[in-house]
Design a protein around this motif. Sequence first.
Motif, mmCIF file in Angstrom:
data_model
loop_
_atom_site.group_PDB
_atom_site.id
_atom_site.type_symbol
_atom_site.label_atom_id
_atom_site.label_comp_id
_atom_site.label_asym_id
_atom_site.label_seq_id
_atom_site.Cartn_x
_atom_site.Cartn_y
_atom_site.Cartn_z
ATOM 1 N N MET A 291 -2.710 -12.093 4.169
ATOM 2 C CA MET A 291 -1.705 -13.152 4.026
ATOM 3 C C MET A 291 -0.624 -12.735 3.029
ATOM 4 S SD MET A 291 -4.079 -16.576 3.988
ATOM 5 C CE MET A 291 -2.695 -17.689 3.830
ATOM 6 N N ALA A 292 -1.012 -12.053 1.960
ATOM 7 C CA ALA A 292 -0.040 -11.609 0.958
ATOM 8 C C ALA A 292 0.920 -10.586 1.558
ATOM 9 C CB ALA A 292 -0.770 -11.014 -0.245
ATOM 10 N N ARG A 293 0.402 -9.682 2.385
ATOM 11 C CA ARG A 293 1.273 -8.677 3.014
ATOM 12 C C ARG A 293 2.299 -9.338 3.935
ATOM 13 N NH1 ARG A 293 -3.728 -5.957 3.185
ATOM 14 N NH2 ARG A 293 -3.745 -4.205 1.743
ATOM 15 N N LYS A 294 1.922 -10.454 4.568
ATOM 16 C CA LYS A 294 2.858 -11.164 5.446
ATOM 17 C C LYS A 294 4.005 -11.798 4.673
ATOM 18 C CE LYS A 294 -0.384 -12.202 9.147
ATOM 19 N NZ LYS A 294 -1.122 -13.240 9.888
ATOM 20 N N THR A 295 3.815 -12.016 3.362
ATOM 21 C CA THR A 295 4.886 -12.588 2.538
ATOM 22 C C THR A 295 5.582 -11.504 1.716
ATOM 23 O OG1 THR A 295 3.357 -13.089 0.729
ATOM 24 C CG2 THR A 295 3.725 -14.828 2.354
ATOM 25 N N ALA A 296 5.554 -10.271 2.195
ATOM 26 C CA ALA A 296 6.231 -9.124 1.575
ATOM 27 C C ALA A 296 5.648 -8.771 0.211
ATOM 28 C CB ALA A 296 7.734 -9.368 1.469
ATOM 29 N N CYS A 297 4.373 -9.031 0.012
ATOM 30 C CA CYS A 297 3.681 -8.633 -1.227
ATOM 31 C C CYS A 297 2.730 -7.508 -0.882
ATOM 32 C CB CYS A 297 2.898 -9.818 -1.811
ATOM 33 S SG CYS A 297 1.747 -9.363 -3.125
ATOM 34 N N ILE A 298 2.898 -6.383 -1.552
ATOM 35 C CA ILE A 298 1.964 -5.282 -1.375
ATOM 36 C C ILE A 298 0.978 -5.375 -2.529
ATOM 37 C CG2 ILE A 298 1.692 -2.784 -1.262
ATOM 38 C CD1 ILE A 298 4.646 -2.706 -0.309
ATOM 39 N N PRO A 299 -0.278 -5.753 -2.252
ATOM 40 C CA PRO A 299 -1.247 -5.929 -3.339
ATOM 41 C C PRO A 299 -1.469 -4.644 -4.122
ATOM 42 C CG PRO A 299 -2.072 -6.915 -1.312
ATOM 43 C CD PRO A 299 -0.859 -6.129 -0.952
ATOM 44 N N ALA A 300 -1.336 -4.753 -5.446
ATOM 45 C CA ALA A 300 -1.516 -3.593 -6.316
ATOM 46 C C ALA A 300 -2.994 -3.246 -6.462
ATOM 47 C CB ALA A 300 -0.903 -3.864 -7.686
ATOM 48 N N ALA A 301 -3.850 -4.258 -6.567
ATOM 49 C CA ALA A 301 -5.276 -3.996 -6.766
ATOM 50 C C ALA A 301 -6.138 -4.848 -5.862
ATOM 51 C CB ALA A 301 -5.642 -4.254 -8.224
ATOM 52 N N GLY A 302 -5.578 -5.515 -4.908
ATOM 53 C CA GLY A 302 -6.353 -6.370 -4.028
ATOM 54 C C GLY A 302 -6.428 -7.799 -4.548
#
Length: 120
Positions: free
Chosen positions: A73-84
């Motif tokens: 869901m975070a990737r869909k909002t243009a957030c690339i998780p740094a550590a999950g």
Amino acid sequence: MKSPSLYLAIAAIILAGCVAQPTVRTYTPPPRGSTPAPVSLSESLSPSEQIIDVPQQSTKRKGGELSDTVERMARKTACIPAAGATLIARTGAVETYQVSCQDGQQQLYKCEQRQCRMMN
């Protein structure tokens, strides 16, 4: 009437009792090159204090059942998780996750009965 010499004698006795010799303490430093005896931690504590073991923080992130879902869901909002996605709270059927994005932003997600939504 009392004589003045009697008053002087009484005053001298009173004053003699008030003048006390000061207590002088001397300090003798330990010889050079000697090290003081080690003191254990338990000896340095007062009786009301106690030693408790605190577990060290693990370097692993705390993941929950829905960490993968929240990361997608975070990737869909243009957030690339740094550590999950990190599980930060769990109460009953509600889990709260925090995602740290590589651009420095933070996102919070709440999952209730396996349904997740972004809180901010």
